[in-house]
Design a protein around this motif. Structure first.
Motif, PDB file in Angstrom:
ATOM      1  N   GLN A 144       0.827  -1.206   0.000  1.00 20.74           N
ATOM      2  CA  GLN A 144       0.000   0.000   0.000  1.00 20.74           C
ATOM      3  C   GLN A 144       0.860   1.253   0.000  1.00 20.74           C
ATOM      4  O   GLN A 144       0.570   2.223  -0.711  1.00 20.74           O
ATOM      5  CB  GLN A 144      -0.931  -0.004   1.222  1.00 20.74           C
ATOM      6  CG  GLN A 144      -1.825   1.225   1.350  1.00 20.74           C
ATOM      7  CD  GLN A 144      -2.754   1.408   0.160  1.00 20.74           C
ATOM      8  OE1 GLN A 144      -3.176   0.432  -0.461  1.00 20.74           O
ATOM      9  NE2 GLN A 144      -3.073   2.661  -0.165  1.00 20.74           N
ATOM     10  N   LYS A 145       1.943   1.224   0.780  1.00 23.24           N
ATOM     11  CA  LYS A 145       2.826   2.395   0.845  1.00 23.24           C
ATOM     12  C   LYS A 145       3.569   2.606  -0.478  1.00 23.24           C
ATOM     13  O   LYS A 145       3.820   3.741  -0.880  1.00 23.24           O
ATOM     14  CB  LYS A 145       3.819   2.241   1.998  1.00 23.24           C
ATOM     15  CG  LYS A 145       3.189   2.354   3.373  1.00 23.24           C
ATOM     16  CD  LYS A 145       2.526   3.710   3.547  1.00 23.24           C
ATOM     17  CE  LYS A 145       1.772   3.821   4.844  1.00 23.24           C
ATOM     18  NZ  LYS A 145       1.068   5.131   4.961  1.00 23.24           N
ATOM     19  N   ILE A 146       3.910   1.511  -1.143  1.00 22.45           N
ATOM     20  CA  ILE A 146       4.541   1.622  -2.464  1.00 22.45           C
ATOM     21  C   ILE A 146       3.572   2.279  -3.444  1.00 22.45           C
ATOM     22  O   ILE A 146       3.950   3.177  -4.213  1.00 22.45           O
ATOM     23  CB  ILE A 146       4.978   0.241  -2.983  1.00 22.45           C
ATOM     24  CG1 ILE A 146       6.155  -0.283  -2.153  1.00 22.45           C
ATOM     25  CG2 ILE A 146       5.368   0.315  -4.462  1.00 22.45           C
ATOM     26  CD1 ILE A 146       6.533  -1.709  -2.471  1.00 22.45           C
ATOM     27  N   LYS A 147       2.319   1.828  -3.414  1.00 24.39           N
ATOM     28  CA  LYS A 147       1.302   2.408  -4.300  1.00 24.39           C
ATOM     29  C   LYS A 147       1.134   3.902  -4.016  1.00 24.39           C
ATOM     30  O   LYS A 147       1.051   4.718  -4.944  1.00 24.39           O
ATOM     31  CB  LYS A 147      -0.034   1.690  -4.110  1.00 24.39           C
ATOM     32  CG  LYS A 147      -1.139   2.216  -5.022  1.00 24.39           C
ATOM     33  CD  LYS A 147      -2.456   1.502  -4.762  1.00 24.39           C
ATOM     34  CE  LYS A 147      -3.550   2.013  -5.699  1.00 24.39           C
ATOM     35  NZ  LYS A 147      -3.773   3.473  -5.594  1.00 24.39           N
ATOM     36  N   GLU A 148       1.089   4.258  -2.731  1.00 23.47           N
ATOM     37  CA  GLU A 148       0.926   5.664  -2.367  1.00 23.47           C
ATOM     38  C   GLU A 148       2.113   6.495  -2.855  1.00 23.47           C
ATOM     39  O   GLU A 148       1.934   7.632  -3.318  1.00 23.47           O
ATOM     40  CB  GLU A 148       0.779   5.805  -0.846  1.00 23.47           C
ATOM     41  CG  GLU A 148      -0.535   5.260  -0.311  1.00 23.47           C
ATOM     42  CD  GLU A 148      -0.597   5.276   1.210  1.00 23.47           C
ATOM     43  OE1 GLU A 148       0.345   5.808   1.850  1.00 23.47           O
ATOM     44  OE2 GLU A 148      -1.579   4.757   1.765  1.00 23.47           O
ATOM     45  N   GLU A 149       3.322   5.931  -2.752  1.00 22.71           N
ATOM     46  CA  GLU A 149       4.515   6.648  -3.196  1.00 22.71           C
ATOM     47  C   GLU A 149       4.493   6.851  -4.712  1.00 22.71           C
ATOM     48  O   GLU A 149       4.853   7.932  -5.212  1.00 22.71           O
ATOM     49  CB  GLU A 149       5.772   5.884  -2.785  1.00 22.71           C
ATOM     50  CG  GLU A 149       7.066   6.584  -3.124  1.00 22.71           C
ATOM     51  CD  GLU A 149       7.264   7.890  -2.395  1.00 22.71           C
ATOM     52  OE1 GLU A 149       7.848   8.816  -2.995  1.00 22.71           O
ATOM     53  OE2 GLU A 149       6.825   8.005  -1.235  1.00 22.71           O
ATOM     54  N   ILE A 150       4.089   5.830  -5.450  1.00 26.04           N
ATOM     55  CA  ILE A 150       4.012   5.952  -6.906  1.00 26.04           C
ATOM     56  C   ILE A 150       2.957   6.984  -7.296  1.00 26.04           C
ATOM     57  O   ILE A 150       3.171   7.803  -8.206  1.00 26.04           O
ATOM     58  CB  ILE A 150       3.715   4.587  -7.548  1.00 26.04           C
ATOM     59  CG1 ILE A 150       4.960   3.693  -7.454  1.00 26.04           C
ATOM     60  CG2 ILE A 150       3.296   4.752  -9.009  1.00 26.04           C
ATOM     61  CD1 ILE A 150       4.771   2.302  -7.981  1.00 26.04           C
ATOM     62  N   ASP A 151       1.804   6.962  -6.611  1.00 27.52           N
ATOM     63  CA  ASP A 151       0.769   7.961  -6.874  1.00 27.52           C
ATOM     64  C   ASP A 151       1.294   9.363  -6.591  1.00 27.52           C
ATOM     65  O   ASP A 151       1.023  10.311  -7.346  1.00 27.52           O
ATOM     66  CB  ASP A 151      -0.470   7.695  -6.007  1.00 27.52           C
ATOM     67  CG  ASP A 151      -1.250   6.467  -6.457  1.00 27.52           C
ATOM     68  OD1 ASP A 151      -1.036   6.019  -7.602  1.00 27.52           O
ATOM     69  OD2 ASP A 151      -2.060   5.956  -5.658  1.00 27.52           O
ATOM     70  N   GLU A 152       2.047   9.493  -5.512  1.00 26.89           N
ATOM     71  CA  GLU A 152       2.623  10.794  -5.153  1.00 26.89           C
ATOM     72  C   GLU A 152       3.617  11.261  -6.209  1.00 26.89           C
ATOM     73  O   GLU A 152       3.670  12.447  -6.558  1.00 26.89           O
ATOM     74  CB  GLU A 152       3.295  10.697  -3.782  1.00 26.89           C
ATOM     75  CG  GLU A 152       3.780  12.033  -3.238  1.00 26.89           C
ATOM     76  CD  GLU A 152       4.327  11.915  -1.829  1.00 26.89           C
ATOM     77  OE1 GLU A 152       5.269  12.669  -1.502  1.00 26.89           O
ATOM     78  OE2 GLU A 152       3.823  11.072  -1.055  1.00 26.89           O
ATOM     79  N   GLN A 153       4.418  10.301  -6.726  1.00 24.85           N
ATOM     80  CA  GLN A 153       5.368  10.637  -7.784  1.00 24.85           C
ATOM     81  C   GLN A 153       4.635  11.120  -9.039  1.00 24.85           C
ATOM     82  O   GLN A 153       5.032  12.112  -9.658  1.00 24.85           O
ATOM     83  CB  GLN A 153       6.233   9.428  -8.123  1.00 24.85           C
ATOM     84  CG  GLN A 153       7.342   9.148  -7.135  1.00 24.85           C
ATOM     85  CD  GLN A 153       8.390  10.243  -7.136  1.00 24.85           C
ATOM     86  OE1 GLN A 153       8.878  10.645  -8.181  1.00 24.85           O
ATOM     87  NE2 GLN A 153       8.743  10.730  -5.963  1.00 24.85           N
ATOM     88  N   ASN A 154       3.580  10.426  -9.407  1.00 22.87           N
ATOM     89  CA  ASN A 154       2.801  10.829 -10.578  1.00 22.87           C
ATOM     90  C   ASN A 154       2.231  12.236 -10.396  1.00 22.87           C
ATOM     91  O   ASN A 154       2.255  13.057 -11.321  1.00 22.87           O
ATOM     92  CB  ASN A 154       1.670   9.830 -10.842  1.00 22.87           C
ATOM     93  CG  ASN A 154       2.134   8.578 -11.566  1.00 22.87           C
ATOM     94  OD1 ASN A 154       2.948   8.649 -12.474  1.00 22.87           O
ATOM     95  ND2 ASN A 154       1.630   7.428 -11.174  1.00 22.87           N
ATOM     96  N   ASN A 155       1.732  12.514  -9.195  1.00 25.85           N
ATOM     97  CA  ASN A 155       1.175  13.837  -8.916  1.00 25.85           C
ATOM     98  C   ASN A 155       2.261  14.910  -8.956  1.00 25.85           C
ATOM     99  O   ASN A 155       2.038  16.014  -9.472  1.00 25.85           O
ATOM    100  CB  ASN A 155       0.485  13.851  -7.547  1.00 25.85           C
ATOM    101  CG  ASN A 155      -0.782  13.018  -7.513  1.00 25.85           C
ATOM    102  OD1 ASN A 155      -1.416  12.806  -8.548  1.00 25.85           O
ATOM    103  ND2 ASN A 155      -1.170  12.542  -6.348  1.00 25.85           N
ATOM    104  N   SER A 156       3.437  14.583  -8.413  1.00 28.07           N
ATOM    105  CA  SER A 156       4.534  15.549  -8.395  1.00 28.07           C
ATOM    106  C   SER A 156       5.019  15.857  -9.813  1.00 28.07           C
ATOM    107  O   SER A 156       5.302  17.012 -10.147  1.00 28.07           O
ATOM    108  CB  SER A 156       5.700  15.017  -7.558  1.00 28.07           C
ATOM    109  OG  SER A 156       5.363  14.953  -6.187  1.00 28.07           O
ATOM    110  N   ILE A 157       5.116  14.813 -10.643  1.00 22.73           N
ATOM    111  CA  ILE A 157       5.550  15.006 -12.032  1.00 22.73           C
ATOM    112  C   ILE A 157       4.522  15.829 -12.794  1.00 22.73           C
ATOM    113  O   ILE A 157       4.866  16.719 -13.587  1.00 22.73           O
ATOM    114  CB  ILE A 157       5.788  13.646 -12.714  1.00 22.73           C
ATOM    115  CG1 ILE A 157       7.042  12.983 -12.124  1.00 22.73           C
ATOM    116  CG2 ILE A 157       5.924  13.802 -14.225  1.00 22.73           C
ATOM    117  CD1 ILE A 157       7.264  11.566 -12.573  1.00 22.73           C
ATOM    118  N   GLU A 158       3.236  15.553 -12.535  1.00 23.00           N
ATOM    119  CA  GLU A 158       2.172  16.324 -13.178  1.00 23.00           C
ATOM    120  C   GLU A 158       2.271  17.806 -12.788  1.00 23.00           C
ATOM    121  O   GLU A 158       2.120  18.702 -13.638  1.00 23.00           O
ATOM    122  CB  GLU A 158       0.813  15.758 -12.779  1.00 23.00           C
ATOM    123  CG  GLU A 158      -0.368  16.395 -13.489  1.00 23.00           C
ATOM    124  CD  GLU A 158      -1.695  15.746 -13.121  1.00 23.00           C
ATOM    125  OE1 GLU A 158      -2.710  16.463 -13.079  1.00 23.00           O
ATOM    126  OE2 GLU A 158      -1.708  14.530 -12.866  1.00 23.00           O
TER     127      GLU A 158
END
Length: 234
Positions: A144-158
């Motif tokens: 779950q934490k990995i998924k949250e980190e990837i989502d955060e990365q996607n948001n940061s890149i956006e």
């Protein structure tokens, strides 16, 4: 010489990505195991949970994270055809993290670390059995934490891409005040994202061009020679 510079740049990007993964997964696994241990060991006080978590990290999980990062990289090279070893976009990272055996590697590291800290007397038999029987809960939290980190990365890149688009619009309108506001956002966001080559190159181009205009007294007249130099520097 140009080919040599390109190879060196690829190695630098790959090294930066691996360092980022080590840090990111280290934080993610630390957090996931911490939450998982609290869930399966509710009767222990906070200090005891922290001590167990730290013992697990020191006795195999930290090394397991490094192995997991390598497994993700190796999977990317073979299954995704990334011959340079560096990821080009978040989609590749998501596939590699999901299918590259990362969680399985962490699972094996958790088994080994639990055995070690039991043998060394950090935990008793009861807690050892609880951790082993509750391993799925620990891994679910890590996943779950990995998924949250990837989502955060996607948001940061956006967000970064939006700031760069804003900067370009201000640049086209020769609005240096607006450019200054956006460059601060760009530089701050660069500290948080995984170094993907195309994004990093575009951001560095913007930074270099921004500094050039600033140093020229906000003069927007850029010569062809200056543009070529910007491309070389970035």
């Amino acid at each position: 010489m140009e080919l040599e510079n390109e190879i060196n740049n690829d190695l630098k990007i790959e090294e930066k990505q691996n360092n980022f993964f080590d840090t990111m997964f280290g934080k993610v696994v630390d957090n996931g195991i911490d939450i998982g241990l609290r869930a399966i060991l509710p009767d222990l006080i906070e200090e005891q949970v922290i001590d167990i978590k730290n013992a697990l990290l020191k006795n195999g999980i930290s090394e397991g994270i490094q192995t997991a990062v390598k497994s993700v990289s190796d999977f990317a090279k073979s299954a995704l055809g990334i011959v340079t070893g560096k990821f080009e976009n978040m989609e590749q990272i998501e596939i590699a993290v999901g299918d590259g055996g990362l969680v399985d590697t962490i699972s094996s590291a958790l088994d080994n670390a639990t055995d070690k800290i039991y043998e060394k007397g950090y935990i008793n038999r009861t807690i050892n059995n609880i951790i082993k029987s509750g391993k799925d809960i620990l891994l679910e939290n890590v996943t779950q934490k990995i998924k949250e980190e990837i989502d955060e990365q996607n948001n940061s890149i956006e967000s970064l891409e939006k700031y760069m688009d804003n900067w370009k619009e201000y640049y086209n309108n020769k609005n240096f005040e607006g450019m200054e506001k956006e460059i601060e956002k760009i530089q701050e966001k660069l500290e948080d994202i995984i170094p993907l080559e195309n994004i990093i190159k575009e951001a560095r181009n913007i930074e270099t061009l921004h500094e050039l205009i600033k140093n020229k007294g906000q003069n927007f007249e850029i010569t062809q020679t200056e543009r070529e130099l910007i491309n070389k520097l970035s």
